[in-house]
Design a protein around this motif. Structure first.
Motif, short mmCIF file in Angstrom:
data_model
loop_
_atom_site.label_atom_id
_atom_site.label_comp_id
_atom_site.label_asym_id
_atom_site.label_seq_id
_atom_site.Cartn_x
_atom_site.Cartn_y
_atom_site.Cartn_z
N TRP A 414 0.87 -1.18 0.00
CA TRP A 414 0.00 0.00 0.00
C TRP A 414 0.90 1.23 0.00
CZ3 TRP A 414 -5.02 -0.05 -0.88
CH2 TRP A 414 -5.77 -1.19 -0.56
N GLU A 415 0.47 2.28 -0.66
CA GLU A 415 1.30 3.48 -0.73
C GLU A 415 0.61 4.64 -0.03
OE1 GLU A 415 2.75 4.10 -4.74
OE2 GLU A 415 2.99 1.94 -5.03
N TRP A 416 1.29 5.17 0.97
CA TRP A 416 0.78 6.36 1.65
C TRP A 416 0.74 7.51 0.67
CZ3 TRP A 416 -1.47 6.11 6.20
CH2 TRP A 416 -1.05 5.19 7.16
N THR A 417 -0.35 8.25 0.67
CA THR A 417 -0.39 9.51 -0.09
C THR A 417 -0.44 10.67 0.90
OG1 THR A 417 -2.80 9.81 -0.18
CG2 THR A 417 -1.80 8.33 -1.84
N ALA A 418 -0.27 11.87 0.36
CA ALA A 418 -0.28 13.07 1.21
C ALA A 418 -1.69 13.48 1.61
CB ALA A 418 0.38 14.22 0.44
N SER A 419 -2.71 12.79 1.06
CA SER A 419 -4.09 13.30 1.16
C SER A 419 -4.88 12.75 2.33
CB SER A 419 -4.83 12.97 -0.14
OG SER A 419 -4.18 13.56 -1.25
N ASP A 420 -5.72 13.63 2.89
CA ASP A 420 -6.72 13.20 3.86
C ASP A 420 -7.81 12.41 3.14
OD1 ASP A 420 -5.33 14.67 5.76
OD2 ASP A 420 -6.70 16.39 5.67
N PHE A 421 -8.51 11.57 3.90
CA PHE A 421 -9.60 10.79 3.33
C PHE A 421 -10.86 11.65 3.29
CE2 PHE A 421 -12.82 7.20 3.90
CZ PHE A 421 -12.80 6.84 2.57
N LEU A 422 -11.19 12.14 2.08
CA LEU A 422 -12.31 13.06 1.91
C LEU A 422 -13.23 12.54 0.81
CD1 LEU A 422 -10.35 16.45 2.05
CD2 LEU A 422 -11.78 15.44 3.86
N PRO A 423 -14.50 12.94 0.87
CA PRO A 423 -15.42 12.51 -0.20
C PRO A 423 -15.12 13.22 -1.51
CG PRO A 423 -16.53 14.03 1.30
CD PRO A 423 -15.17 13.77 1.89
N TYR A 424 -15.38 12.53 -2.62
CA TYR A 424 -15.29 13.17 -3.93
C TYR A 424 -16.50 14.08 -4.11
CZ TYR A 424 -11.72 9.70 -5.38
OH TYR A 424 -10.60 8.94 -5.51
N PRO A 425 -16.39 15.04 -5.06
CA PRO A 425 -17.55 15.90 -5.33
C PRO A 425 -18.77 15.04 -5.67
CG PRO A 425 -15.62 16.61 -6.60
CD PRO A 425 -15.23 15.34 -5.91
N GLY A 426 -19.88 15.37 -5.08
CA GLY A 426 -21.12 14.63 -5.37
C GLY A 426 -21.20 13.29 -4.67
#
Ligand code: AVJ
Ligand code: FE
Length: 490
Positions: A414-426
């Protein structure tokens, strides 16, 4: 395996547009492989592969049965590998006893497929509460009056027998839950995700090795250490993948500036250098939260590593061995990944950057289902499904490279990304808020691509995993990225 997969040996459905020979006329029985998705309007729907043709009911039934069987074979292997005492023990405060995972798998299957889809009487309504992950934190689960191993095995068997009966009469239309057998696919993925969790429990377990697997394939040379991903929009997420979960939806256009991404994941060898350079002792490389955690948790090396004279050794499923320099580093937390990247003069990719590197095909402008194209993974493409009990060396799986030439995006670690876990638009929650929705926010970081312990049913290039930035028991590594400077864009 997904509903598209059953088509893999019938014609053009699994070809990418890049592979498609435009000079070959399509015969009438060959479906248009990339028809527009009627349910999505706008650019996003046009740029993403569409599954215009649904599988017939019998094909879906066969695919579901095969996928359920494969998952159960794996759950059985993971739980039969140890004795009853081991099954009820808690090997780490971070994990459930294996026997909890097993009965929880059966309980979710009962809730969705026996009661909801099947409309049948409950099998064990009395135990729902015990196996509700939100009622009891993992640390408390060993003290619960759980089904014992014999009872848990009988329970999952009984549920599965009823599910086969439900499946034999299921109609895959009329309800969104059963369209394209979604609920069955969701339950397959649920079991496989818990199987990966159980594999992580095995890794935490102390004792002689009980799991065995052949060695992964060797590395093949890579052309360049980094790959340039061009600036521009691409389609992120999916509107068309039948078994994609709610958080992967829907397809939307995202602009990404030009950036470089590492061709392969960061290796143990590179990580040795970070440690030797004093990376763990220099707050310059760490975020504030990361440094606080590094100090408090006394981090000095990846989890499961130990110093042996002048070399590093690790324990891997009960085997103590020298840490191989050419293998992707695994069992590091987000903060360690972030610190390494800063030390290397780079950064972690955002989730959008990762997905563009994995899916974007510059020849067609389309986003693929997988880095290599639209066909489901084979053992030639990626290290998945616990087929090997370790990541393959960096540079392995040349046939799994993305259109841009990035390797090992799917499988291995698994690869860590810089991003928080957020919903996509819509974003629209479906079918229950406790899968994704309750986890959205800044507490969780997104991981992408799957590990050697991830099943192919959960290893789509759109699949999103998440965990706390301090977690190291998951099979997580990372690769670095960096901004592209104007003079590099020639
Ligand atoms: C998506 C892997 C974070 O294991 O907590 C299992 C998957 N959701 N049962 C987890 C899941 C409900 C989830 N992860
Ligand atoms: Fe679960």
């Amino acid at each position: 395996m997904t509903p598209r997969a059953a088509n893999s040996n019938r014609g053009p459905l699994n070809r990418t547009s890049g592979e498609r020979d435009a000079t070959q006329p399509r015969t009438p029985d060959q479906p248009e492989p990339f028809a527009r998705n009627a349910t999505t309007s706008g650019k996003a729907g046009e740029a993403e592969l569409s599954t215009a043709r649904e599988l017939g009911a019998e094909e879906l039934r066969a695919l579901v049965a095969k996928s359920l069987d494969r998952a159960r074979e794996r759950s059985t292997l993971l739980t039969d590998a140890v004795d009853d005492e081991d099954l009820v023990r808690q090997h780490s405060k971070l994990m459930s006893p294996l026997v909890w995972d097993l009965a929880h798998i059966g309980n979710q299957e009962e809730l969705w497929l026996v009661r909801d889809v099947g409309g049948r009487e409950p099998v064990r309504i009395d135990i729902d509460e015990l196996y509700d992950a939100f009622q009891h934190p993992r640390a408390d689960r060993p003290q619960l009056p759980l089904l014992n191993p014999t009872e848990a095995r009988a329970y999952v068997r009984e549920v599965r027998d009823k599910v086969y009966d439900v499946l034999s009469g299921a109609r895959f239309e009329g309800r969104r839950l059963t369209e394209n057998a979604f609920a069955f696919g969701m339950i397959v993925q649920h079991e496989q995700q818990h199987d990966e969790t159980m594999l992580a429990t095995h890794q935490l377990r102390v004792g002689a090795p009980v799991l065995h697997a052949p060695e992964p394939p060797p590395a093949a040379p890579v052309a360049t250490p980094e790959v340039l991903v061009p600036a521009g929009e691409f389609t992120m997420g999916t509107a068309t993948e039948p078994w994609a979960l709610d958080n992967e939806r829907t397809a939307h256009q995202v602009h990404v500036d030009a950036f470089f991404i590492d061709t392969v994941p960061v290796t143990n060898g590179a990580y040795f250098e970070f440690i030797a350079a004093g990376g763990y002792d220099d707050p310059r490389w760490w975020s504030e939260a990361g440094w606080a955690h590094r100090v408090e948790a006394k981090l000095e090396a990846p989890r499961f590593w130990a110093r042996d004279g002048d070399r590093w050794v690790r324990t891997r499923f009960g085997v103590v061995e020298p840490v191989p320099a050419d293998e992707p580093v695994v069992h590091v937390c987000f903060y360690e990944a972030q610190a390494f990247a800063a030390w290397a003069g780079k950064r972690l990719p955002t989730e959008a950057e990762w997905e563009k590197a994995a899916r974007f095909d510059p020849a067609s402008g389309r986003s693929r289902r997988f880095p290599w194209g639209d066909e489901d993974p084979t053992p030639e493409h990626a290290n998945l499904g616990q087929r090997h009990l370790r990541p393959a060396p960096a540079g392995a799986y040349p046939r799994g490279a993305s259109a841009l030439g990035v390797r090992q995006l799917i499988g291995d670690v698994w690869e860590w990304t810089a991003s928080d876990f957020l919903p996509y638009p819509g974003f629209a929650m479906f079918p229950y808020p406790e899968y994704s929705e309750v986890f959205f926010g800044p507490d969780y970081k997104v991981l992408r691509g799957g590990s050697f312990g991830t099943d192919e049913s959960v290893a789509r290039a759109t699949f999103r995993n998440w965990d706390y930035p301090i977690r190291r028991q998951i099979f997580a590594g990372f690769r670095c990225a960096r901004d592209a400077h104007p003079e590099e864009l020639g």
